[in-house]
Design a protein around this motif. Sequence first.
Motif, PDB file in Angstrom:
ATOM      1  N   THR A 198      13.476  18.632 -17.670  1.00 30.40           N
ATOM      2  CA  THR A 198      12.337  17.920 -18.251  1.00 30.40           C
ATOM      3  C   THR A 198      12.564  16.404 -18.360  1.00 30.40           C
ATOM      4  OG1 THR A 198      11.758  19.924 -19.449  1.00 30.40           O
ATOM      5  CG2 THR A 198      10.738  17.879 -20.204  1.00 30.40           C
ATOM      6  N   PRO A 199      13.745  15.932 -18.822  1.00 31.83           N
ATOM      7  CA  PRO A 199      13.928  14.467 -18.886  1.00 31.83           C
ATOM      8  C   PRO A 199      13.798  13.784 -17.525  1.00 31.83           C
ATOM      9  CG  PRO A 199      15.602  15.550 -20.195  1.00 31.83           C
ATOM     10  CD  PRO A 199      14.879  16.629 -19.448  1.00 31.83           C
ATOM     11  N   LEU A 200      14.191  14.472 -16.467  1.00 32.23           N
ATOM     12  CA  LEU A 200      14.044  13.876 -15.140  1.00 32.23           C
ATOM     13  C   LEU A 200      12.580  13.814 -14.726  1.00 32.23           C
ATOM     14  CD1 LEU A 200      15.452  12.616 -12.752  1.00 32.23           C
ATOM     15  CD2 LEU A 200      15.800  14.898 -11.820  1.00 32.23           C
ATOM     16  N   TYR A 201      11.781  14.820 -15.121  1.00 29.10           N
ATOM     17  CA  TYR A 201      10.342  14.748 -14.866  1.00 29.10           C
ATOM     18  C   TYR A 201       9.733  13.533 -15.574  1.00 29.10           C
ATOM     19  CZ  TYR A 201       9.695  19.287 -12.569  1.00 29.10           C
ATOM     20  OH  TYR A 201       9.707  20.331 -11.685  1.00 29.10           O
ATOM     21  N   GLU A 242       0.834  -1.205   0.000  1.00 32.28           N
ATOM     22  CA  GLU A 242       0.000   0.000   0.000  1.00 32.28           C
ATOM     23  C   GLU A 242       0.867   1.252   0.000  1.00 32.28           C
ATOM     24  OE1 GLU A 242      -0.366  -2.385   2.425  1.00 32.28           O
ATOM     25  OE2 GLU A 242      -2.166  -3.377   1.699  1.00 32.28           O
ATOM     26  N   ILE A 243       1.948   1.220   0.778  1.00 32.27           N
ATOM     27  CA  ILE A 243       2.845   2.370   0.842  1.00 32.27           C
ATOM     28  C   ILE A 243       3.555   2.565  -0.487  1.00 32.27           C
ATOM     29  CG2 ILE A 243       4.915   3.280   1.970  1.00 32.27           C
ATOM     30  CD1 ILE A 243       3.953   1.819   4.503  1.00 32.27           C
ATOM     31  N   ILE A 244       4.000   1.470  -1.104  1.00 32.31           N
ATOM     32  CA  ILE A 244       4.661   1.556  -2.402  1.00 32.31           C
ATOM     33  C   ILE A 244       3.703   2.130  -3.436  1.00 32.31           C
ATOM     34  CG2 ILE A 244       5.645   0.188  -4.283  1.00 32.31           C
ATOM     35  CD1 ILE A 244       6.823  -1.645  -2.136  1.00 32.31           C
ATOM     36  N   ALA A 245       2.455   1.719  -3.403  1.00 31.24           N
ATOM     37  CA  ALA A 245       1.475   2.230  -4.358  1.00 31.24           C
ATOM     38  C   ALA A 245       1.248   3.731  -4.153  1.00 31.24           C
ATOM     39  CB  ALA A 245       0.156   1.476  -4.214  1.00 31.24           C
ATOM     40  N   ILE A 246       1.144   4.164  -2.916  1.00 32.59           N
ATOM     41  CA  ILE A 246       0.921   5.593  -2.647  1.00 32.59           C
ATOM     42  C   ILE A 246       2.122   6.420  -3.092  1.00 32.59           C
ATOM     43  CG2 ILE A 246       0.671   7.285  -0.787  1.00 32.59           C
ATOM     44  CD1 ILE A 246      -1.017   5.143   0.678  1.00 32.59           C
ATOM     45  N   VAL A 247       3.321   5.964  -2.770  1.00 32.59           N
ATOM     46  CA  VAL A 247       4.526   6.677  -3.201  1.00 32.59           C
ATOM     47  C   VAL A 247       4.594   6.723  -4.726  1.00 32.59           C
ATOM     48  CG1 VAL A 247       7.059   6.564  -3.235  1.00 32.59           C
ATOM     49  CG2 VAL A 247       5.824   6.218  -1.103  1.00 32.59           C
ATOM     50  N   GLY A 248       4.267   5.616  -5.370  1.00 29.83           N
ATOM     51  CA  GLY A 248       4.262   5.578  -6.832  1.00 29.83           C
ATOM     52  C   GLY A 248       3.285   6.569  -7.429  1.00 29.83           C
ATOM     53  N   TRP A 249       2.087   6.642  -6.870  1.00 28.28           N
ATOM     54  CA  TRP A 249       1.098   7.599  -7.379  1.00 28.28           C
ATOM     55  C   TRP A 249       1.592   9.031  -7.227  1.00 28.28           C
ATOM     56  CZ3 TRP A 249      -2.650   6.681 -10.572  1.00 28.28           C
ATOM     57  CH2 TRP A 249      -3.258   5.424 -10.600  1.00 28.28           C
ATOM     58  N   VAL A 250       2.143   9.361  -6.068  1.00 31.74           N
ATOM     59  CA  VAL A 250       2.603  10.736  -5.826  1.00 31.74           C
ATOM     60  C   VAL A 250       3.766  11.094  -6.752  1.00 31.74           C
ATOM     61  CG1 VAL A 250       3.671  12.260  -4.109  1.00 31.74           C
ATOM     62  CG2 VAL A 250       1.771  10.790  -3.459  1.00 31.74           C
ATOM     63  N   VAL A 251       4.748  10.199  -6.858  1.00 31.02           N
ATOM     64  CA  VAL A 251       5.899  10.458  -7.723  1.00 31.02           C
ATOM     65  C   VAL A 251       5.461  10.552  -9.184  1.00 31.02           C
ATOM     66  CG1 VAL A 251       8.060   9.471  -8.585  1.00 31.02           C
ATOM     67  CG2 VAL A 251       7.577   9.463  -6.148  1.00 31.02           C
ATOM     68  N   ALA A 286       3.461   2.418  -8.850  1.00 25.86           N
ATOM     69  CA  ALA A 286       2.018   2.387  -8.598  1.00 25.86           C
ATOM     70  C   ALA A 286       1.401   1.089  -9.109  1.00 25.86           C
ATOM     71  CB  ALA A 286       1.345   3.588  -9.241  1.00 25.86           C
ATOM     72  N   VAL A 287       1.792   0.668 -10.297  1.00 21.64           N
ATOM     73  CA  VAL A 287       1.249  -0.572 -10.856  1.00 21.64           C
ATOM     74  C   VAL A 287       1.693  -1.764 -10.014  1.00 21.64           C
ATOM     75  CG1 VAL A 287       1.390  -2.132 -12.849  1.00 21.64           C
ATOM     76  CG2 VAL A 287       0.986   0.304 -13.196  1.00 21.64           C
ATOM     77  N   TYR A 288       2.956  -1.783  -9.609  1.00 20.88           N
ATOM     78  CA  TYR A 288       3.465  -2.870  -8.761  1.00 20.88           C
ATOM     79  C   TYR A 288       2.698  -2.942  -7.443  1.00 20.88           C
ATOM     80  CZ  TYR A 288       6.636  -5.383  -5.661  1.00 20.88           C
ATOM     81  OH  TYR A 288       7.164  -6.254  -4.742  1.00 20.88           O
ATOM     82  N   GLY A 289       2.505  -1.804  -6.819  1.00 16.88           N
ATOM     83  CA  GLY A 289       1.789  -1.778  -5.547  1.00 16.88           C
ATOM     84  C   GLY A 289       0.331  -2.166  -5.690  1.00 16.88           C
ATOM     85  N   GLU A 290      -0.323  -1.681  -6.725  1.00 20.65           N
ATOM     86  CA  GLU A 290      -1.741  -2.006  -6.925  1.00 20.65           C
ATOM     87  C   GLU A 290      -1.929  -3.484  -7.262  1.00 20.65           C
ATOM     88  OE1 GLU A 290      -4.304  -0.067  -6.310  1.00 20.65           O
ATOM     89  OE2 GLU A 290      -3.082   1.686  -5.869  1.00 20.65           O
ATOM     90  N   LEU A 291      -1.049  -4.040  -8.088  1.00 23.65           N
ATOM     91  CA  LEU A 291      -1.153  -5.474  -8.398  1.00 23.65           C
ATOM     92  C   LEU A 291      -0.865  -6.326  -7.164  1.00 23.65           C
ATOM     93  CD1 LEU A 291       0.477  -5.713 -11.939  1.00 23.65           C
ATOM     94  CD2 LEU A 291      -1.940  -5.878 -11.338  1.00 23.65           C
ATOM     95  N   GLY A 292       0.083  -5.886  -6.343  1.00 22.52           N
ATOM     96  CA  GLY A 292       0.374  -6.611  -5.110  1.00 22.52           C
ATOM     97  C   GLY A 292      -0.808  -6.601  -4.152  1.00 22.52           C
ATOM     98  N   VAL A 299       8.969   6.030 -13.382  1.00 23.71           N
ATOM     99  CA  VAL A 299       9.238   5.286 -12.148  1.00 23.71           C
ATOM    100  C   VAL A 299       7.998   5.264 -11.255  1.00 23.71           C
ATOM    101  CG1 VAL A 299      10.572   5.354  -9.997  1.00 23.71           C
ATOM    102  CG2 VAL A 299      11.720   5.656 -12.180  1.00 23.71           C
ATOM    103  N   GLY A 300       7.313   6.383 -11.165  1.00 20.46           N
ATOM    104  CA  GLY A 300       6.092   6.436 -10.375  1.00 20.46           C
ATOM    105  C   GLY A 300       5.020   5.511 -10.904  1.00 20.46           C
TER     106      GLY A 300
END
Length: 68
Positions: A41-44, A3-12, A55-61, A50-51
């Motif tokens: 811009t490339p880092l954005y 859940e934490i990984i998914a939230i961090v992924g969404w925010v990033v 997010a996909v990893y966390g949601e699938l988990g 990465v986000g």
Amino acid sequence: MKEIIAIVGWVVGIQGGLGAAGRLFGDGPWGLLHKWWDVPTPLYVALFAVGTVLAVYGELGKKRASVA
């Protein structure tokens, strides 16, 4: 933990997407990161990718845990 990984992924991912969209379509980056750091811009775009992966990893988990 997923859940934490998914939230961090969404925010990033959202911050990366807003920054890239603001640089490409607006006057400057949108979101919060540009208030603290000058991010190119490339880092954005990399932050968005990465986000999205996190997010996909966390949601699938979370989905796998609820099925089992």
